[in-house]
Design a protein around this motif. Structure first.
Motif, PDB file in Angstrom:
ATOM      1  N   SER A 166       0.841  -1.187   0.000  1.00  0.00           N
ATOM      2  CA  SER A 166       0.000   0.000   0.000  1.00  0.00           C
ATOM      3  C   SER A 166       0.881   1.244   0.000  1.00  0.00           C
ATOM      4  O   SER A 166       1.599   1.524   0.957  1.00  0.00           O
ATOM      5  N   MET A 167       0.819   1.994  -1.100  1.00  0.00           N
ATOM      6  CA  MET A 167       1.595   3.234  -1.190  1.00  0.00           C
ATOM      7  C   MET A 167       1.204   4.179  -0.060  1.00  0.00           C
ATOM      8  O   MET A 167       2.030   4.842   0.532  1.00  0.00           O
ATOM      9  N   GLN A 168      -0.118   4.214   0.197  1.00  0.00           N
ATOM     10  CA  GLN A 168      -0.601   5.122   1.234  1.00  0.00           C
ATOM     11  C   GLN A 168      -0.022   4.730   2.582  1.00  0.00           C
ATOM     12  O   GLN A 168       0.335   5.573   3.381  1.00  0.00           O
ATOM     13  N   GLN A 169       0.049   3.419   2.827  1.00  0.00           N
ATOM     14  CA  GLN A 169       0.593   2.977   4.108  1.00  0.00           C
ATOM     15  C   GLN A 169       2.061   3.353   4.225  1.00  0.00           C
ATOM     16  O   GLN A 169       2.497   3.872   5.256  1.00  0.00           O
ATOM     17  N   ALA A 170       2.820   3.106   3.177  1.00  0.00           N
ATOM     18  CA  ALA A 170       4.238   3.485   3.203  1.00  0.00           C
ATOM     19  C   ALA A 170       4.350   4.980   3.479  1.00  0.00           C
ATOM     20  O   ALA A 170       5.158   5.418   4.300  1.00  0.00           O
ATOM     21  N   ALA A 171       3.513   5.764   2.801  1.00  0.00           N
ATOM     22  CA  ALA A 171       3.580   7.211   2.968  1.00  0.00           C
ATOM     23  C   ALA A 171       3.185   7.621   4.384  1.00  0.00           C
ATOM     24  O   ALA A 171       3.769   8.525   4.961  1.00  0.00           O
ATOM     25  N   ARG A 172       2.198   6.902   4.949  1.00  0.00           N
ATOM     26  CA  ARG A 172       1.709   7.273   6.281  1.00  0.00           C
ATOM     27  C   ARG A 172       2.693   6.941   7.380  1.00  0.00           C
ATOM     28  O   ARG A 172       2.886   7.717   8.300  1.00  0.00           O
ATOM     29  N   VAL A 173       3.288   5.755   7.341  1.00  0.00           N
ATOM     30  CA  VAL A 173       4.030   5.323   8.526  1.00  0.00           C
ATOM     31  C   VAL A 173       5.540   5.381   8.418  1.00  0.00           C
ATOM     32  O   VAL A 173       6.216   5.342   9.437  1.00  0.00           O
ATOM     33  N   SER A 174       6.097   5.471   7.221  1.00  0.00           N
ATOM     34  CA  SER A 174       7.555   5.360   7.151  1.00  0.00           C
ATOM     35  C   SER A 174       8.231   6.716   7.044  1.00  0.00           C
ATOM     36  O   SER A 174       7.630   7.698   6.611  1.00  0.00           O
ATOM     37  N   GLN A 175       9.488   6.731   7.464  1.00  0.00           N
ATOM     38  CA  GLN A 175      10.309   7.932   7.274  1.00  0.00           C
ATOM     39  C   GLN A 175      11.202   7.783   6.046  1.00  0.00           C
ATOM     40  O   GLN A 175      11.542   8.738   5.390  1.00  0.00           O
ATOM     41  N   LYS A 176      11.612   6.525   5.804  1.00  0.00           N
ATOM     42  CA  LYS A 176      12.434   6.256   4.616  1.00  0.00           C
ATOM     43  C   LYS A 176      11.712   5.223   3.760  1.00  0.00           C
ATOM     44  O   LYS A 176      11.025   4.347   4.292  1.00  0.00           O
ATOM     45  N   THR A 177      11.885   5.328   2.480  1.00  0.00           N
ATOM     46  CA  THR A 177      11.280   4.353   1.581  1.00  0.00           C
ATOM     47  C   THR A 177      12.325   3.848   0.595  1.00  0.00           C
ATOM     48  O   THR A 177      13.120   4.629   0.068  1.00  0.00           O
ATOM     49  N   ALA A 178      12.307   2.515   0.395  1.00  0.00           N
ATOM     50  CA  ALA A 178      13.190   1.911  -0.599  1.00  0.00           C
ATOM     51  C   ALA A 178      12.328   1.291  -1.680  1.00  0.00           C
ATOM     52  O   ALA A 178      11.411   0.527  -1.386  1.00  0.00           O
ATOM     53  N   PHE A 179      12.606   1.636  -2.927  1.00  0.00           N
ATOM     54  CA  PHE A 179      11.838   1.073  -4.037  1.00  0.00           C
ATOM     55  C   PHE A 179      12.680   0.016  -4.755  1.00  0.00           C
ATOM     56  O   PHE A 179      13.788   0.297  -5.219  1.00  0.00           O
ATOM     57  N   PHE A 180      12.141  -1.206  -4.797  1.00  0.00           N
ATOM     58  CA  PHE A 180      12.813  -2.334  -5.436  1.00  0.00           C
ATOM     59  C   PHE A 180      12.157  -2.624  -6.776  1.00  0.00           C
ATOM     60  O   PHE A 180      10.950  -2.488  -6.926  1.00  0.00           O
ATOM     61  N   HIS A 181      12.992  -3.071  -7.723  1.00  0.00           N
ATOM     62  CA  HIS A 181      12.443  -3.477  -9.015  1.00  0.00           C
ATOM     63  C   HIS A 181      13.348  -4.556  -9.595  1.00  0.00           C
ATOM     64  O   HIS A 181      14.554  -4.355  -9.700  1.00  0.00           O
ATOM     65  N   LEU A 182      12.761  -5.692  -9.932  1.00  0.00           N
ATOM     66  CA  LEU A 182      13.516  -6.802 -10.514  1.00  0.00           C
ATOM     67  C   LEU A 182      14.799  -7.119  -9.732  1.00  0.00           C
ATOM     68  O   LEU A 182      15.869  -7.294 -10.314  1.00  0.00           O
ATOM     69  N   GLY A 183      14.675  -7.170  -8.416  1.00  0.00           N
ATOM     70  CA  GLY A 183      15.816  -7.570  -7.590  1.00  0.00           C
ATOM     71  C   GLY A 183      16.850  -6.484  -7.366  1.00  0.00           C
ATOM     72  O   GLY A 183      17.881  -6.717  -6.745  1.00  0.00           O
ATOM     73  N   LYS A 184      16.563  -5.276  -7.874  1.00  0.00           N
ATOM     74  CA  LYS A 184      17.524  -4.176  -7.673  1.00  0.00           C
ATOM     75  C   LYS A 184      16.885  -3.078  -6.841  1.00  0.00           C
ATOM     76  O   LYS A 184      15.673  -2.894  -6.866  1.00  0.00           O
ATOM     77  N   LEU A 185      17.738  -2.370  -6.114  1.00  0.00           N
ATOM     78  CA  LEU A 185      17.268  -1.195  -5.380  1.00  0.00           C
ATOM     79  C   LEU A 185      17.343  -0.014  -6.336  1.00  0.00           C
ATOM     80  O   LEU A 185      18.416   0.385  -6.762  1.00  0.00           O
ATOM     81  N   ILE A 186      16.179   0.526  -6.687  1.00  0.00           N
ATOM     82  CA  ILE A 186      16.158   1.612  -7.667  1.00  0.00           C
ATOM     83  C   ILE A 186      16.329   2.965  -6.989  1.00  0.00           C
ATOM     84  O   ILE A 186      17.055   3.821  -7.450  1.00  0.00           O
ATOM     85  N   GLU A 187      15.639   3.134  -5.890  1.00  0.00           N
ATOM     86  CA  GLU A 187      15.692   4.438  -5.224  1.00  0.00           C
ATOM     87  C   GLU A 187      15.447   4.272  -3.735  1.00  0.00           C
ATOM     88  O   GLU A 187      14.618   3.475  -3.327  1.00  0.00           O
ATOM     89  N   TYR A 188      16.192   5.022  -2.949  1.00  0.00           N
ATOM     90  CA  TYR A 188      16.057   4.952  -1.500  1.00  0.00           C
ATOM     91  C   TYR A 188      16.205   6.358  -0.955  1.00  0.00           C
ATOM     92  O   TYR A 188      17.163   7.060  -1.300  1.00  0.00           O
ATOM     93  N   GLY A 189      15.261   6.797  -0.156  1.00  0.00           N
ATOM     94  CA  GLY A 189      15.380   8.157   0.371  1.00  0.00           C
ATOM     95  C   GLY A 189      14.243   8.495   1.311  1.00  0.00           C
ATOM     96  O   GLY A 189      13.459   7.629   1.700  1.00  0.00           O
ATOM     97  N   ASP A 190      14.170   9.788   1.669  1.00  0.00           N
ATOM     98  CA  ASP A 190      13.102  10.236   2.555  1.00  0.00           C
ATOM     99  C   ASP A 190      11.750   9.942   1.918  1.00  0.00           C
ATOM    100  O   ASP A 190      11.537  10.237   0.743  1.00  0.00           O
ATOM    101  N   THR A 191      10.850   9.401   2.713  1.00  0.00           N
ATOM    102  CA  THR A 191       9.532   9.033   2.205  1.00  0.00           C
ATOM    103  C   THR A 191       8.833  10.226   1.561  1.00  0.00           C
ATOM    104  O   THR A 191       8.234  10.104   0.490  1.00  0.00           O
ATOM    105  N   GLU A 192       8.955  11.366   2.207  1.00  0.00           N
ATOM    106  CA  GLU A 192       8.290  12.566   1.687  1.00  0.00           C
ATOM    107  C   GLU A 192       8.760  12.876   0.268  1.00  0.00           C
ATOM    108  O   GLU A 192       7.969  13.194  -0.619  1.00  0.00           O
ATOM    109  N   LYS A 193      10.053  12.748   0.075  1.00  0.00           N
ATOM    110  CA  LYS A 193      10.623  13.032  -1.249  1.00  0.00           C
ATOM    111  C   LYS A 193      10.154  11.996  -2.282  1.00  0.00           C
ATOM    112  O   LYS A 193       9.750  12.338  -3.391  1.00  0.00           O
ATOM    113  N   ILE A 194      10.194  10.714  -1.869  1.00  0.00           N
ATOM    114  CA  ILE A 194       9.811   9.657  -2.804  1.00  0.00           C
ATOM    115  C   ILE A 194       8.376   9.847  -3.278  1.00  0.00           C
ATOM    116  O   ILE A 194       8.059   9.612  -4.439  1.00  0.00           O
ATOM    117  N   PHE A 195       7.502  10.283  -2.379  1.00  0.00           N
ATOM    118  CA  PHE A 195       6.090  10.363  -2.756  1.00  0.00           C
ATOM    119  C   PHE A 195       5.668  11.720  -3.315  1.00  0.00           C
ATOM    120  O   PHE A 195       4.551  11.871  -3.789  1.00  0.00           O
TER     121      PHE A 195
END
Ligand code: ATP
Ligand code: MG
Lengths: 274, 235
Positions: free
Chosen positions: A228-257
Motif C-alpha cells: 500500500s503506497m498510502q501505508q508506506a507514505a503514512r508510517v515510514s520515514q524512509k522508503t526503498a523502491f525495489f524493481h527486478l531484484g535491484k534497489l532503484i531508489e532509497y530516500g526520505d519518504t516525503e521526497k519519494i512520494f
C-alpha cells in the motif's frame, strides 16, 4: 507592485533532502546478492537502515522485498535453495559471521508476517514462549510482567486481559496480528521486520497497527514491506523502491512520494506502465 | 510519460486540465473585452464582461469538485500529486482574474466617456501586455514548459512599470484638471486591477514550475536552473 515576486522569495521552501540524515544507522547492508539455486533474486543491494525509524520496502510483486527482508534476520538460512552473499552489519557486527548464533540473532531481530500466525497455544503462552526459550524471565511474576507489558505495547491488553488462557487463534485477524507483534516485542528485539503486516486487515485494524508502529518507532528500528503506497507514505520515514531484484531508489519518504528521482519509481507509485 | 494503468485516472486528470485551460481562455478574452469596453466606451460590452464572470466561477466550482474527487478516490502521488495541487492553485488564480475583470467592467459603467485619452490608451496597452502574459502562462501550463515560466515572471516587471507610469501620468492629468478626478480615479483602479491580474499570471507560472520540478522557487532560481540545463546538466 504588491511585491509578489519578493514575497515569494521570502517564503521559499525547497524540499529538505537531508531532514533525517543524522539518525544513527542500525543495519548496514553491503553488496547483498541472493540466489535461489542459480536464479538471482537480489542484485548487489547496499542499504543503510536507520535506527528508531520506519523504513518501508515497496515494489512490484516478485521484486525481492521479502527475500531482502529475510536477509536481515538470516531467515533465508532456513530456505534450502537460498544462498546469500555480501555483508550485513548490525551495530557494526557482521551478522553473517559464523560466530553469530542465528537463533540469538532472531531474538534481536523480530519478525511479523503477512498472515497472523499465532501458535496453537493460549494468548499468554504465545507471548511467553520467546522469553522462556531465551531465558528472559525467572519465575512466574516476571513472566506475567513481560506478557502484560508486551500486550500493552501492542495495544491489545485491554481487549484480552480477561481471557489470557483462551487460544490465540480465537482472536480476530486484527487482534491476532497485534498478538504477533506483541510476541515479537516480548523478547526485547532491537529490530522488527514486518512483511505486509496489514494486508489481511480492515481499515480500523490497519489504523491500529499503524498507530502501534508509529509508537514502536521510538524504541525500535522497524522495516516494513507493504503493497500500500498510502501505508508506506503514512508510517515510514524512509522508503526503498525495489524493481527486478535491484534497489532503484532509497530516500526520505516525503521526497519519494512527492518528487522521486527515478522515472521507474515515479511510474510505479503513480500507477503507470513502466 | 506513460499512461496510468487505470485509464479513468488519466482521463480525469486530462479533463481537469482541459477545464482549467477553458477557464483560462475565458479569462483571457475577458481582459481584452474589458479594455475594449473602456477604450470604446462600450457599456454593453462592459455589462457582458460582468456577466461572464459567472461562467468562470462555475468552472472553478467544477474544477474544485474534480480535485477533491481525485484526491479522495485516486490518492495521487508524485507528479500526479503535484499536478492536482497545481491545478488547485491555477483554479484559484484564474477565478480571481475573472473577478478583477468583472471589476474593470463595473468601473467602466461609471465612466463618463470624456476621460483623458492618453490614460485610456495606457489602459489598453497594459491590458494587451497582461493578457499576453496570461496567455503565455496558460501556454506554459499546457506544455509544462519551465522556460516559458521564466518569461512570464520577467514580464511581470514590465507590467509593474506600466502601472507605475500610468499611475503617475493619470495623477498629473488630475492635478491639471480637477474635474477629471472622479472618472480618472476609476482608470487608476482599473490599472491596479490589471496589475493584480499580472500577479495571478505570475502565480500560474510558479505553479507550473512546481508541477514540473517539484520545487517551489523564486525567479532567480528558475534562471539558475535553466542555466544549468543549458550546460547539459540534466536532472
Ligand atoms: N523459496 C524460494 N525458492 C525459489 N525462488 C524464490 C523463493 N522465494 C522467492 N523466490 C523468487 O525470488 C524472487 C523474489 O521473491 P520475493 O518473495 O522476495 O518477492 P516480493 O517482492 O516479496 O514479492 P511479493 O510482493 O509478491 O511478496 C521471485 O522471483 C520469487 O519467485
Ligand atoms: Mg513478499
Amino acid at each position: 507592485m504588491d511585491g509578489n515576486v519578493e514575497d515569494f522569495a521570502e517564503t521559499t521552501t525547497t524540499i529538505d533532502r537531508t531532514q533525517s540524515g543524522s539518525a544513527p544507522i542500525k543495519v548496514d547492508c553491503r553488496h547483498i546478492d541472493v540466489f535461489y539455486d542459480d536464479k538471482q533474486a537480489i542484485h548487489d543491494i547496499s542499504l543503510e537502515i536507520e535506527d528508531r525509524s520506519v523504513t518501508a520496502f515497496i515494489g512490484p510483486s516478485g521484486c525481492g522485498k521479502s527475500t531482502f527482508l529475510r536477509c536481515i534476520n538470516r531467515m533465508n538460512d532456513t530456505i534450502e535453495a537460498a544462498k546469500v552473499t555480501g555483508e550485513i552489519f548490525m551495530d557494526g557486527a557482521n551478522i553473517n559471521d559464523p560466530s553469530i548464533d542465528p537463533v540469538l540473532l532472531r531474538s534481536r531481530v523480530g519478525m511479523v508476517f503477512q498472515k497472523p500466525n499465532p501458535f496453537p497455544k493460549s494468548i499468554y503462552d504465545n507471548i511467553g514462549y520467546g522469553p522462556r526459550i531465551h531465558g528472559l524471565a525467572s519465575g512466574k511474576a516476571e513472566m506475567d510482567e513481560i506478557v502484560e507489558k508486551s500486550l500493552r505495547k501492542a495495544g491489545l491488553w485491554e481487549e484480552v486481559k480477561d481471557r489470557l488462557q483462551a487460544p490465540g487463534t480465537s482472536l480476530s485477524g486484527g487482534q491476532q496480528q497485534r498478538l504477533c507483534i506483541a510476541r515479537a516485542i516480548a523478547v526485547s528485539p532491537e529490530v522488527i521486520l514486518m512483511d505486509e503486516p496489514c494486508s489481511a486487515l480492515d481499515p480500523i485494524a490497519t489504523a491500529k497497527i499503524e498507530e502501534l508502529i508509529d509508537e514502536l518507532r521510538e524504541r525500535y528500528c522497524i522495516v516494513m514491506v507493504t503493497h500500500s503506497m498510502q501505508q508506506a507514505a503514512r508510517v515510514s520515514q524512509k522508503t526503498a523502491f525495489f524493481h527486478l531484484g535491484k534497489l532503484i531508489e532509497y530516500g526520505d519518504t516525503e521526497k519519494i512520494f512527492t518528487n522521486p528521482e527515478h522515472g521507474r519509481t515515479q511510474d510505479y507509485i503513480t500507477g503507470r506502465f513502466g | 510519460m506513460p499512461d496510468h494503468i487505470v485509464t479513468a485516472f488519466t482521463d480525469e486528470l486530462e479533463h481537469l486540465s482541459a477545464n482549467l485551460l477553458r477557464m483560462g481562455g475565458l479569462a483571457e478574452s475577458m481582459i481584452m473585452d474589458a479594455s475594449r469596453a473602456v477604450a470604446t466606451f462600450d457599456l454593453e460590452l462592459a455589462r457582458d464582461v460582468i456577466k461572464r464572470d459567472r461562467a468562470i466561477d462555475e468552472l472553478e466550482v467544477e474544477a474544485e469538485k474534480a480535485i477533491v474527487r481525485l484526491i479522495a478516490l485516486r490518492h495521487p502521488m508524485a507528479t500526479d500529486l503535484r499536478a492536482v495541487l497545481g491545478a488547485m492553485k491555477l483554479a484559484g488564480d484564474i477565478e480571481r482574474i475573472g473577478d478583477l475583470c468583472k471589476n474593470i467592467g463595473k468601473r467602466c459603467l461609471e465612466l463618463t466617456g470624456d476621460e483623458n485619452r492618453a490614460a485610456v490608451k495606457g489602459i489598453e496597452r497594459m491590458s494587451r501586455a497582461v493578457s499576453h502574459q496570461l496567455q503565455l502562462a496558460l501556454d506554459c501550463y499546457l506544455r509544462q514548459d519551465i522556460e516559458a515560466a521564466k518569461t512570464v515572471l520577467d514580464m511581470d516587471d514590465d507590467i509593474d512599470d506600466h502601472y507605475t507610469s500610468l499611475f503617475r501620468e493619470t495623477l498629473t492629468y488630475m492635478m491639471e484638471d480637477p474635474r477629471q478626478i472622479g472618472s480618472n480615479t476609476h482608470l487608476i483602479f482599473m490599472a491596479k486591477n490589471l496589475e493584480r491580474i499580472g500577479d495571478h499570471a505570475t502565480n500560474i507560472a510558479k505553479a507550473v514550475y512546481y508541477m514540473v520540478t517539484g520545487e517551489t522557487t523564486t525567479g532567480a532560481k528558475i534562471e539558475s536552473r535553466l542555466a544549468e540545463d543549458d550546460h547539459g546538466e540534466q536532472r
